[in-house]
Design a protein around this motif. Structure first.
Motif, PDB file in Angstrom:
ATOM      1  N   GLN A 291      11.975  21.261  26.989  1.00 37.19           N
ATOM      2  CA  GLN A 291      12.536  21.229  25.632  1.00 37.19           C
ATOM      3  C   GLN A 291      13.997  21.667  25.719  1.00 37.19           C
ATOM      4  OE1 GLN A 291      11.596  24.253  22.321  1.00 37.19           O
ATOM      5  NE2 GLN A 291      10.235  22.525  21.838  1.00 37.19           N
ATOM      6  N   LYS A 292      14.845  21.015  24.917  1.00 33.08           N
ATOM      7  CA  LYS A 292      16.265  21.355  24.946  1.00 33.08           C
ATOM      8  C   LYS A 292      16.906  21.056  23.598  1.00 33.08           C
ATOM      9  CE  LYS A 292      20.521  20.683  27.630  1.00 33.08           C
ATOM     10  NZ  LYS A 292      21.133  20.054  28.821  1.00 33.08           N
ATOM     11  N   THR A 293      17.874  21.873  23.217  1.00 37.37           N
ATOM     12  CA  THR A 293      18.631  21.668  21.982  1.00 37.37           C
ATOM     13  C   THR A 293      19.954  20.985  22.312  1.00 37.37           C
ATOM     14  OG1 THR A 293      17.650  23.576  20.867  1.00 37.37           O
ATOM     15  CG2 THR A 293      19.772  22.794  20.030  1.00 37.37           C
ATOM     16  N   PHE A 294      20.285  19.964  21.522  1.00 33.89           N
ATOM     17  CA  PHE A 294      21.532  19.222  21.695  1.00 33.89           C
ATOM     18  C   PHE A 294      22.358  19.343  20.417  1.00 33.89           C
ATOM     19  CE2 PHE A 294      18.432  17.293  24.467  1.00 33.89           C
ATOM     20  CZ  PHE A 294      19.127  17.018  25.630  1.00 33.89           C
ATOM     21  N   ALA A 295      23.657  19.494  20.565  1.00 40.06           N
ATOM     22  CA  ALA A 295      24.548  19.580  19.402  1.00 40.06           C
ATOM     23  C   ALA A 295      25.854  18.885  19.737  1.00 40.06           C
ATOM     24  CB  ALA A 295      24.799  21.037  19.015  1.00 40.06           C
ATOM     25  N   HIS A 296      26.398  18.212  18.741  1.00 45.08           N
ATOM     26  CA  HIS A 296      27.711  17.585  18.943  1.00 45.08           C
ATOM     27  C   HIS A 296      28.459  17.568  17.621  1.00 45.08           C
ATOM     28  CE1 HIS A 296      30.323  15.408  21.735  1.00 45.08           C
ATOM     29  NE2 HIS A 296      30.775  14.803  20.655  1.00 45.08           N
ATOM     30  N   ASN A 297      29.756  17.837  17.717  1.00 45.08           N
ATOM     31  CA  ASN A 297      30.624  17.863  16.545  1.00 45.08           C
ATOM     32  C   ASN A 297      31.804  16.925  16.802  1.00 45.08           C
ATOM     33  OD1 ASN A 297      31.238  19.189  13.918  1.00 45.08           O
ATOM     34  ND2 ASN A 297      33.076  19.825  14.998  1.00 45.08           N
ATOM     35  N   THR A 298      31.986  15.924  15.933  1.00 42.20           N
ATOM     36  CA  THR A 298      33.054  14.942  16.091  1.00 42.20           C
ATOM     37  C   THR A 298      34.025  15.030  14.930  1.00 42.20           C
ATOM     38  OG1 THR A 298      31.547  13.414  17.228  1.00 42.20           O
ATOM     39  CG2 THR A 298      33.584  12.485  16.352  1.00 42.20           C
ATOM     40  N   ALA A 299      35.307  15.157  15.222  1.00 39.75           N
ATOM     41  CA  ALA A 299      36.325  15.198  14.164  1.00 39.75           C
ATOM     42  C   ALA A 299      36.370  13.873  13.424  1.00 39.75           C
ATOM     43  CB  ALA A 299      37.690  15.512  14.761  1.00 39.75           C
ATOM     44  N   ALA A 300      36.458  13.927  12.097  1.00 40.35           N
ATOM     45  CA  ALA A 300      36.519  12.722  11.270  1.00 40.35           C
ATOM     46  C   ALA A 300      37.964  12.242  11.166  1.00 40.35           C
ATOM     47  CB  ALA A 300      35.964  13.000   9.876  1.00 40.35           C
ATOM     48  N   ALA A 301      38.142  10.927  11.148  1.00 39.17           N
ATOM     49  CA  ALA A 301      39.488  10.359  11.044  1.00 39.17           C
ATOM     50  C   ALA A 301      40.051  10.497   9.632  1.00 39.17           C
ATOM     51  CB  ALA A 301      39.470   8.893  11.462  1.00 39.17           C
ATOM     52  N   SER A 302      39.169  10.660   8.642  1.00 39.37           N
ATOM     53  CA  SER A 302      39.607  10.821   7.252  1.00 39.37           C
ATOM     54  C   SER A 302      38.691  11.815   6.562  1.00 39.37           C
ATOM     55  CB  SER A 302      39.597   9.479   6.510  1.00 39.37           C
ATOM     56  OG  SER A 302      38.303   8.888   6.552  1.00 39.37           O
ATOM     57  N   ALA A 303      39.234  12.557   5.613  1.00 40.77           N
ATOM     58  CA  ALA A 303      38.482  13.604   4.925  1.00 40.77           C
ATOM     59  C   ALA A 303      37.754  13.028   3.709  1.00 40.77           C
ATOM     60  CB  ALA A 303      39.409  14.742   4.512  1.00 40.77           C
ATOM     61  N   ASP A 304      36.827  12.099   3.972  1.00 44.04           N
ATOM     62  CA  ASP A 304      36.059  11.484   2.894  1.00 44.04           C
ATOM     63  C   ASP A 304      34.726  11.005   3.444  1.00 44.04           C
ATOM     64  OD1 ASP A 304      38.177   8.487   2.937  1.00 44.04           O
ATOM     65  OD2 ASP A 304      36.854   9.323   4.448  1.00 44.04           O
ATOM     66  N   ALA A 305      33.944  10.307   2.618  1.00 47.21           N
ATOM     67  CA  ALA A 305      32.610   9.862   3.034  1.00 47.21           C
ATOM     68  C   ALA A 305      32.671   8.897   4.205  1.00 47.21           C
ATOM     69  CB  ALA A 305      31.896   9.220   1.853  1.00 47.21           C
ATOM     70  N   LEU A 306      33.638   7.982   4.190  1.00 51.39           N
ATOM     71  CA  LEU A 306      33.776   7.023   5.291  1.00 51.39           C
ATOM     72  C   LEU A 306      34.042   7.744   6.603  1.00 51.39           C
ATOM     73  CD1 LEU A 306      34.063   4.204   6.483  1.00 51.39           C
ATOM     74  CD2 LEU A 306      36.437   4.168   5.678  1.00 51.39           C
ATOM     75  N   GLY A 307      34.952   8.702   6.581  1.00 51.77           N
ATOM     76  CA  GLY A 307      35.243   9.474   7.783  1.00 51.77           C
ATOM     77  C   GLY A 307      34.017  10.224   8.270  1.00 51.77           C
ATOM     78  N   GLY A 308      33.248  10.771   7.330  1.00 51.29           N
ATOM     79  CA  GLY A 308      32.037  11.491   7.704  1.00 51.29           C
ATOM     80  C   GLY A 308      31.000  10.583   8.339  1.00 51.29           C
ATOM     81  N   ALA A 309      30.822   9.389   7.770  1.00 52.01           N
ATOM     82  CA  ALA A 309      29.851   8.438   8.311  1.00 52.01           C
ATOM     83  C   ALA A 309      30.209   8.047   9.738  1.00 52.01           C
ATOM     84  CB  ALA A 309      29.779   7.196   7.420  1.00 52.01           C
ATOM     85  N   ARG A 310      31.496   7.779   9.983  1.00 53.21           N
ATOM     86  CA  ARG A 310      31.925   7.388  11.324  1.00 53.21           C
ATOM     87  C   ARG A 310      31.801   8.549  12.311  1.00 53.21           C
ATOM     88  NH1 ARG A 310      37.339   3.842   9.668  1.00 53.21           N
ATOM     89  NH2 ARG A 310      36.213   1.927   9.073  1.00 53.21           N
ATOM     90  N   ALA A 311      32.117   9.752  11.861  1.00 54.35           N
ATOM     91  CA  ALA A 311      32.027  10.915  12.741  1.00 54.35           C
ATOM     92  C   ALA A 311      30.572  11.209  13.109  1.00 54.35           C
ATOM     93  CB  ALA A 311      32.659  12.134  12.064  1.00 54.35           C
ATOM     94  N   LEU A 312      29.666  11.065  12.160  1.00 52.31           N
ATOM     95  CA  LEU A 312      28.249  11.313  12.427  1.00 52.31           C
ATOM     96  C   LEU A 312      27.672  10.244  13.347  1.00 52.31           C
ATOM     97  CD1 LEU A 312      27.230  12.573   8.896  1.00 52.31           C
ATOM     98  CD2 LEU A 312      26.968  13.855  11.030  1.00 52.31           C
ATOM     99  N   ALA A 313      28.137   9.005  13.212  1.00 48.62           N
ATOM    100  CA  ALA A 313      27.712   7.945  14.125  1.00 48.62           C
ATOM    101  C   ALA A 313      28.161   8.271  15.546  1.00 48.62           C
ATOM    102  CB  ALA A 313      28.266   6.599  13.676  1.00 48.62           C
TER     103      ALA A 313
END
Length: 204
Positions: A161-183
């Protein structure tokens, strides 16, 4: 025209005043997002030889089992998770993440089977999502954070068992930027997950 909504404390006051004054006569149609097409595999992302796997659909807290897009204003109140008003996922985050991980693992050359098609001895991977949100460090900067725990079972016994985490900076401070960063975060975790699966003891 449906404009992107950028979270800020000032925006909350404007929306509240508009609703109290009866200014909002009709809500705009929501904008729907997903992770977009699966990017081509890279040589570095190809996994070592692995047996066929069953990747169970991801599970997680109830707030991830809806199409709402959530974000946190870390600079104002990190304990509060807020949904976008007019932006939504076109499926639940759990469904989007499940599909992406399966696609990425299959893309690496591993046979991904459904539970109904697999033998009882087939290795099973369970995914438990702990966090899936857009975090605003300031009004102009945000990132997409995903944290999950993967458990591998063989013959109904926990292998690892292992925990994975990743944080990606968004290109824009809005929903579109969030969607792309989460992808992007989901793709990064898929790559780490593939590498980890390849490091586990071979099935006898």
């Amino acid at each position: 025209m449906n404009k992107q909504f950028k979270p800020s404390l000032a925006a909350f006051s404007v929306v509240a005043c508009a609703l109290l004054a009866g200014c909002a006569s009709k809500s705009p149609a929501p904008t729907l997002y997903d992770f977009g097409p699966v990017p081509p595999a890279t040589t570095s992302g190809v996994a070592p030889p692995l047996p066929a796997l069953v990747i169970a659909d991801a599970t997680g807290p109830s707030w991830l089992d809806s199409q709402s897009m959530y974000y946190r204003l870390l600079y104002a109140d990190a304990q509060q998770s807020r949904p976008y008003a007019f932006n939504h996922w076109n499926a639940t985050p759990l469904q989007l993440l499940s599909a992406r991980l399966k696609s990425r693992i299959a893309q690496s050359g591993v046979k991904v089977l459904s539970a109904t098609d697999a033998a009882a001895s087939t290795t099973l991977v369970r995914i438990e999502v702990e966090d899936f949100s857009q975090n605003f460090e300031s009004e102009s900067h945000s990132s997409g954070q995903i944290t999950l725990r993967a458990s591998v079972f063989r013959e109904h016994r926990l292998l690892d068992q292992k925990t994975f985490a990743h944080n990606t900076a968004a290109a824009s401070a809005d929903a579109l930027g969030g969607a792309r960063a989460l992808a992007a975060s989901s793709d990064a975790i898929a790559s780490d997950l593939i590498g980890w699966l390849g490091s586990l003891p071979a099935q006898k």
